[in-house]
Design a protein around this motif. Sequence first.
Motif, PDB file in Angstrom:
ATOM      1  N   CYS A  34       0.844  -1.185   0.000  1.00 41.10           N
ATOM      2  CA  CYS A  34       0.000   0.000   0.000  1.00 41.10           C
ATOM      3  C   CYS A  34       0.889   1.247   0.000  1.00 41.10           C
ATOM      4  CB  CYS A  34      -0.890  -0.007   1.237  1.00 41.10           C
ATOM      5  SG  CYS A  34      -1.937   1.449   1.392  1.00 41.10           S
ATOM      6  N   PRO A  35       0.679   2.186  -0.923  1.00 43.61           N
ATOM      7  CA  PRO A  35       1.518   3.385  -0.966  1.00 43.61           C
ATOM      8  C   PRO A  35       1.261   4.352   0.195  1.00 43.61           C
ATOM      9  CG  PRO A  35      -0.178   3.510  -2.638  1.00 43.61           C
ATOM     10  CD  PRO A  35      -0.268   2.152  -2.025  1.00 43.61           C
ATOM     11  N   ALA A  36       0.108   4.248   0.852  1.00 45.16           N
ATOM     12  CA  ALA A  36      -0.220   5.155   1.950  1.00 45.16           C
ATOM     13  C   ALA A  36       0.415   4.724   3.274  1.00 45.16           C
ATOM     14  CB  ALA A  36      -1.729   5.251   2.117  1.00 45.16           C
ATOM     15  N   CYS A  37       0.317   3.418   3.590  1.00 46.26           N
ATOM     16  CA  CYS A  37       0.813   2.948   4.896  1.00 46.26           C
ATOM     17  C   CYS A  37       2.048   2.065   4.784  1.00 46.26           C
ATOM     18  CB  CYS A  37      -0.293   2.208   5.639  1.00 46.26           C
ATOM     19  SG  CYS A  37      -0.822   0.672   4.844  1.00 46.26           S
ATOM     20  N   GLN A  38       2.453   1.741   3.566  1.00 47.89           N
ATOM     21  CA  GLN A  38       3.641   0.916   3.302  1.00 47.89           C
ATOM     22  C   GLN A  38       3.532  -0.503   3.854  1.00 47.89           C
ATOM     23  OE1 GLN A  38       5.937   2.129   1.210  1.00 47.89           O
ATOM     24  NE2 GLN A  38       4.576   3.900   1.139  1.00 47.89           N
ATOM     25  N   ARG A  39       2.318  -0.980   4.067  1.00 48.52           N
ATOM     26  CA  ARG A  39       2.116  -2.345   4.559  1.00 48.52           C
ATOM     27  C   ARG A  39       1.756  -3.255   3.395  1.00 48.52           C
ATOM     28  NH1 ARG A  39      -1.536  -1.583   9.985  1.00 48.52           N
ATOM     29  NH2 ARG A  39      -0.009  -0.365  11.137  1.00 48.52           N
ATOM     30  N   PRO A  40       2.215  -4.505   3.445  1.00 48.49           N
ATOM     31  CA  PRO A  40       1.827  -5.440   2.380  1.00 48.49           C
ATOM     32  C   PRO A  40       0.391  -5.924   2.598  1.00 48.49           C
ATOM     33  CG  PRO A  40       3.261  -6.520   3.952  1.00 48.49           C
ATOM     34  CD  PRO A  40       3.181  -5.084   4.365  1.00 48.49           C
ATOM     35  N   PHE A  41      -0.320  -6.138   1.496  1.00 53.34           N
ATOM     36  CA  PHE A  41      -1.649  -6.727   1.591  1.00 53.34           C
ATOM     37  C   PHE A  41      -1.809  -7.749   0.484  1.00 53.34           C
ATOM     38  CE2 PHE A  41      -2.091  -3.008  -1.084  1.00 53.34           C
ATOM     39  CZ  PHE A  41      -3.012  -3.337  -2.062  1.00 53.34           C
ATOM     40  N   GLN A  42      -2.639  -8.768   0.764  1.00 52.12           N
ATOM     41  CA  GLN A  42      -2.797  -9.885  -0.153  1.00 52.12           C
ATOM     42  C   GLN A  42      -4.102  -9.788  -0.930  1.00 52.12           C
ATOM     43  OE1 GLN A  42      -2.563 -13.425   2.220  1.00 52.12           O
ATOM     44  NE2 GLN A  42      -0.349 -13.511   2.034  1.00 52.12           N
ATOM     45  N   TRP A  43      -4.132 -10.537  -2.029  1.00 50.85           N
ATOM     46  CA  TRP A  43      -5.308 -10.655  -2.883  1.00 50.85           C
ATOM     47  C   TRP A  43      -6.498 -11.123  -2.065  1.00 50.85           C
ATOM     48  CZ3 TRP A  43      -8.408 -14.814  -4.123  1.00 50.85           C
ATOM     49  CH2 TRP A  43      -9.177 -14.716  -5.268  1.00 50.85           C
ATOM     50  N   ARG A  44      -7.662 -10.565  -2.350  1.00 49.13           N
ATOM     51  CA  ARG A  44      -8.906 -10.999  -1.720  1.00 49.13           C
ATOM     52  C   ARG A  44      -9.896 -11.399  -2.804  1.00 49.13           C
ATOM     53  NH1 ARG A  44     -10.182  -6.203   2.575  1.00 49.13           N
ATOM     54  NH2 ARG A  44      -8.250  -6.343   3.751  1.00 49.13           N
TER      55      ARG A  44
END
Length: 75
Positions: A34-44
Amino acid sequence: MPTRRSTRPSVSAATGWSVPRRESRRPARPEKTCPACQRPFQWRKKWERDWEQVVYCSEACRRGRPRGSGPRASS
């Protein structure tokens, strides 16, 4: 009286050999940062049709709100 959990490895009752845990057969899910929080997120599943257009991990990040700040009134 509460029962205690065993700390021993799982053992097959029939053979007496320890049974190795089976690894997941699911393929790894695609991941983005995520460009806002720099956390990785996975496909849903809900992003299945438009995964290529998904940029942010949440609505809050999309709106530009910092994490933890909501519509609460400050004292």
